[in-house]
Design a protein around this motif. Structure first.
Motif, short mmCIF file in Angstrom:
data_model
loop_
_atom_site.label_atom_id
_atom_site.label_comp_id
_atom_site.label_asym_id
_atom_site.label_seq_id
_atom_site.Cartn_x
_atom_site.Cartn_y
_atom_site.Cartn_z
N LYS A 187 0.84 -1.21 0.00
CA LYS A 187 0.00 0.00 0.00
C LYS A 187 0.87 1.26 0.00
O LYS A 187 0.58 2.23 -0.71
N CYS A 188 1.93 1.22 0.79
CA CYS A 188 2.86 2.36 0.84
C CYS A 188 3.54 2.57 -0.51
O CYS A 188 3.72 3.70 -0.96
N CYS A 189 3.90 1.46 -1.17
CA CYS A 189 4.53 1.56 -2.50
C CYS A 189 3.59 2.17 -3.52
O CYS A 189 3.99 2.99 -4.36
N ILE A 190 2.31 1.78 -3.47
CA ILE A 190 1.32 2.32 -4.41
C ILE A 190 1.13 3.81 -4.19
O ILE A 190 1.09 4.60 -5.15
N ASP A 191 1.02 4.22 -2.92
CA ASP A 191 0.86 5.64 -2.61
C ASP A 191 2.08 6.45 -3.06
O ASP A 191 1.95 7.53 -3.64
#
Length: 292
Positions: A139-143
């Motif tokens: 999720k952090c990578c996508i953001d």
């Protein structure tokens, strides 16, 4: 954005990625300013001792060489008008060179910082299965990826018209400078060493800065493609369906080519740069043929 990325708590390996990219940008900035400093030296110092870098002076020359050709509304052959005008032109030249180089260096700084952030995303995606909380990491990578894509859009909107102007400027000026040097040698005229060095440095300066833009565009495109392949090569088949769907979102975004453009027309890549140089050489050939 840059300041926040450096302040964030990250691992030593990820900080190493950022430092490596920042050092690359620093080396480019140092080399660019050194090259511009040498160029400034040849523009300012020889005229100080009465030697003009122009091969063909015109009627605007006041008897003593000036840095720039212009029409003056006052008599600059007298003192202190000549000294004040000469000093003002030195200041203008230095400021112009700093601005010209600063715009290039600012772009390189931004691109290398974004490349460092993309390296971090790639590293996390490559070792995603090693994280116990890989859902949160993904999720952090996508953001972060979405934020970087927005930053690239801002850079593209800011630089595409500048790049269009510089590409046209480079094609014309590179052709005329190269044609001028070739003409001097073909006519058998003696070209002083200092003038030859000045013209060579000018051509290399133009060539180097234009090549820098295209290399930065190539790096950015390659780094964005690496995110796509890092997500694709992940062990998505061992993860739960929700995580797989998130990876699919990242792959969908990464499948679209990301690059800077020249006025929203051509991508800024080495292929475009080679085509530009080829076009300039064509202009030189046309000018040479017309002169004959």
């Amino acid at each position: 954005m840059v300041a926040k990325d450096w302040i964030k708590s990250i691992s030593d390996q990820e900080k190493c990625f950022m430092i490596q990219r920042a050092q690359s940008a620093r080396i480019i900035i140092i080399c660019a300013y050194c090259l511009m400093g040498i160029q400034c030296f040849f523009i300012v110092i020889p005229p100080t001792f009465g030697m003009s870098m122009r091969l063909t002076p015109n009627i605007t020359d006041p008897g003593k060489p000036m840095l720039l050709q212009s029409y003056y509304v006052y008599d600059i052959t007298k003192r202190p008008q000549y000294e004040l005008t000469f000093l003002s032109q030195v200041i203008y030249v230095v400021i112009a060179l700093m601005i010209y180089t600063g715009i290039d260096n600012f772009l390189s700084l931004l691109i290398f910082h974004i490349s460092g952030q993309l390296d971090i995303i790639k590293s996390r995606l490559t070792h995603l299965d090693k994280y116990t909380n890989y859902q949160e990491v993904l999720k952090c990578c996508i953001d972060k990826h979405l934020r970087l894509l927005r930053a690239i859009d801002v850079i593209e909107d800011m630089y595409n018209i500048i790049l269009l102007s510089l590409f046209i400027y480079f094609a014309i000026l590179f052709a005329f400078y190269a044609f001028r040097v070739i003409s001097v040698f073909n006519e058998g005229n003696h070209l002083p060493v200092i003038r030859f060095v000045f013209f060579t440095l000018t051509i290399l300066n133009l060539f180097g800065h234009m090549c820098l833009y295209c290399i930065l565009g190539e790096i950015l495109m390659a780094q964005c493609n690496n995110i796509y392949y890092a997500a694709y090569n992940n062990k998505w088949y061992t993860m739960d369906p929700k995580t797989t769907n998130n990876l699919l979102i990242l792959m969908t975004r990464g499948s679209k080519p990301i690059y800077l453009t020249v006025g929203k027309i051509f991508p800024v890549t080495m292929t475009t740069f080679c085509s530009l140089v080829k076009t300039s050489i064509g202009y030189i050939s046309v000018l040479h043929t017309t002169k004959r």
